[in-house]
Write a protein that holds these residues in place. Structure first.
Motif, short mmCIF file in Angstrom:
data_model
loop_
_atom_site.label_atom_id
_atom_site.label_comp_id
_atom_site.label_asym_id
_atom_site.label_seq_id
_atom_site.Cartn_x
_atom_site.Cartn_y
_atom_site.Cartn_z
N LYS A 127 -4.87 6.22 8.90
CA LYS A 127 -3.96 5.41 9.71
C LYS A 127 -2.51 5.62 9.25
N ASP A 165 -3.94 6.90 3.81
CA ASP A 165 -5.20 6.97 4.55
C ASP A 165 -4.90 7.52 5.96
N SER A 196 0.86 -1.19 0.00
CA SER A 196 0.00 0.00 0.00
C SER A 196 0.89 1.24 0.00
#
Lengths: 217, 229
Positions: A169, A167, A137
């Motif tokens: 997080k 994102d 990611s």
């Protein structure tokens, strides 16, 4: 020997990028272990300032010192001590995280212990370490890139949009890593459009507009 | 800590070869492409005498076409995610990067040339004696070293340029002309094609060795400046 407190010191610095004066007389300084945010609209000169600090773009007028070195005269000697993480991660997609970090460890002469410590600091465990970068990611790629930065023992971290593409997080993870790095002795300059988030991280905000510093808060 | 040039070169070469082994660009794209060039000429010329005469030239022409693809690929992996920039910022010795990328290119080209030469022996029915084999091996090693050095040098020069895919062949083709000519003559001598004897090939190998030495040294001295902004 006492380390100088001021690690970046630009006075009326001019840098040209693609025949355009992207820095048109910037006065800007950063102290050791500080986290400073650079903000401003697109084309304000944030990326050019970071690249000039890294010795990638020459300062053609004014004075510019990084880690006590006059980079208008000598841009190369500071490079080993400065780490730049731009919009790209500088990783090899076909290699695993471990192989990327190993490569960087070898070319900069880091020990096995330093390599392991960098991976641990970025929370890269055995399973994740053996995954190819192309399968990761955006946040994991950023962590891998930061591990490569740590292994280089960079004293100054210059980060261009470190939160981009992550994102919530992932952004929190990056913030935590940057705070820990500053506590461990790194000086960090972050260029970001995410002003609110970055301001929570930074001790000072420097606003750039059209290659000039328009304010410091 | 400043790393030695050889250590950096080894790391860069191992990294590049590992990436190529995984991506299989050489085996799945470059090898079939160069094989096709050899087979198409075999059909087009369709005469054993002519094919035996031009076998050396075809091997080296296919090699040079493949060199363009390999050099593009070698630098695409460095610029696609900004790795070359990171290496520059980190102050990694550019001589080590140049040598490492040249070694990787050399290994890939040698593998390709072995297949092309075997194809020439089978497809074009060229003969190769003991003395010819020694000449051929020396020619292949010196020509490939020259191609690897000049390919890396020009790959670095065009790495950051717009339109580098078309710019590279345009710049590189005239520069590798001495390799194409010398290697073709030396290979003809090794195959004893067109009535040429093996001993006539050695002066051409000397030209190849000089070319490799000039571009090896030139690359070591100038690669750092070429990859700067």
């Amino acid at each position: 020997m006492m380390q100088p407190t001021r690690v970046i010191d630009f006075v009326d610095a001019v840098a040209v990028y693609n025949d355009y004066p992207a820095l048109a007389g910037v006065t800007f300084s950063v102290d050791r272990q500080e986290i400073v945010l650079l903000q401003g609209p697109n084309g304000a000169g944030k990326t050019t300032l970071l690249r000039a600090c890294a010795g990638l773009i020459p300062v053609v007028r004014g004075s510019a010192h990084v880690l006590g070195v006059d980079i208008a005269i000598d841009r190369e000697s500071i490079r080993e001590r400065v780490g730049l993480l731009g919009h790209q991660n500088g990783l090899f997609a076909e290699l695993t995280i471990a192989e990327n970090v190993d490569f960087w460890s070898t070319v900069v002469g880091a020990t096995r212990a330093e390599r392991d410590a960098a991976m641990q600091r970025m929370s890269i465990d055995g399973k994740l370490a053996n995954r190819r970068v192309s399968e990761l990611s955006a946040g994991q790629k950023r962590r891998c890139a930061l591990a490569c930065l740590v292994v280089r023992r960079a004293e100054i971290w210059l980060l261009d949009e470190p939160h981009a593409g992550l994102d919530a997080k992932g952004r929190d993870e990056i913030d935590l890593i940057l705070k820990e790095a500053a506590s461990a002795g790194a000086t960090i300059v972050v260029a970001s459009h995410e002003v609110e988030r970055a301001q929570q991280l930074a001790s000072r905000t420097v606003s750039l507009v059209a290659g000039h510093v328009r304010g410091v808060s | 800590m400043t790393m030695s040039v050889s250590r950096i070169a080894q790391a860069v070469a191992v990294k590049d070869l590992r990436i190529e082994l995984r991506s299989r660009i050489v085996t799945n794209q470059v090898l079939p492409f160069s094989g096709l060039v050899m087979v198409m000429f075999a059909f087009a010329l369709d005469s054993d005498d002519v094919l035996q005469g031009v076998a050396g030239g075809l091997v080296w022409l296919a090699t040079i076409f493949s060199l363009f693809i390999l050099v593009q690929r070698s630098f695409a992996i460095e610029v696609s995610d900004g790795a070359l920039d990171s290496l520059r910022v980190a102050g990694v010795n550019p001589q080590g990067i140049f040598l490492g990328k040249s070694i990787s290119l050399f290994v890939q080209l040698i593998a390709l040339e072995v297949v092309l030469l075997l194809t020439a022996v089978v497809l074009y029915r060229v003969s190769l004696g003991g003395a010819g084999l020694v000449l051929l091996v020396t020619c292949v090693v010196s020509a490939t070293a020259g191609l690897a050095f000049v390919g890396t040098l020009y790959g670095g020069l065009t790495a950051g340029a717009r339109g580098r895919e078309t710019l590279l062949p345009l710049l590189l083709l005239p520069v590798v002309a001495p390799v194409l000519i010398s290697a073709t003559r030396a290979t003809e001598a090794a195959f004893t094609s067109n009535g040429v004897t093996v001993s006539e090939g050695w002066p051409w190998v000397a030209v190849l060795a000089v070319f490799a030495a000039v571009f090896g040294l030139g690359g070591l001295l100038s690669f750092g400046s070429l990859i700067e902004e």
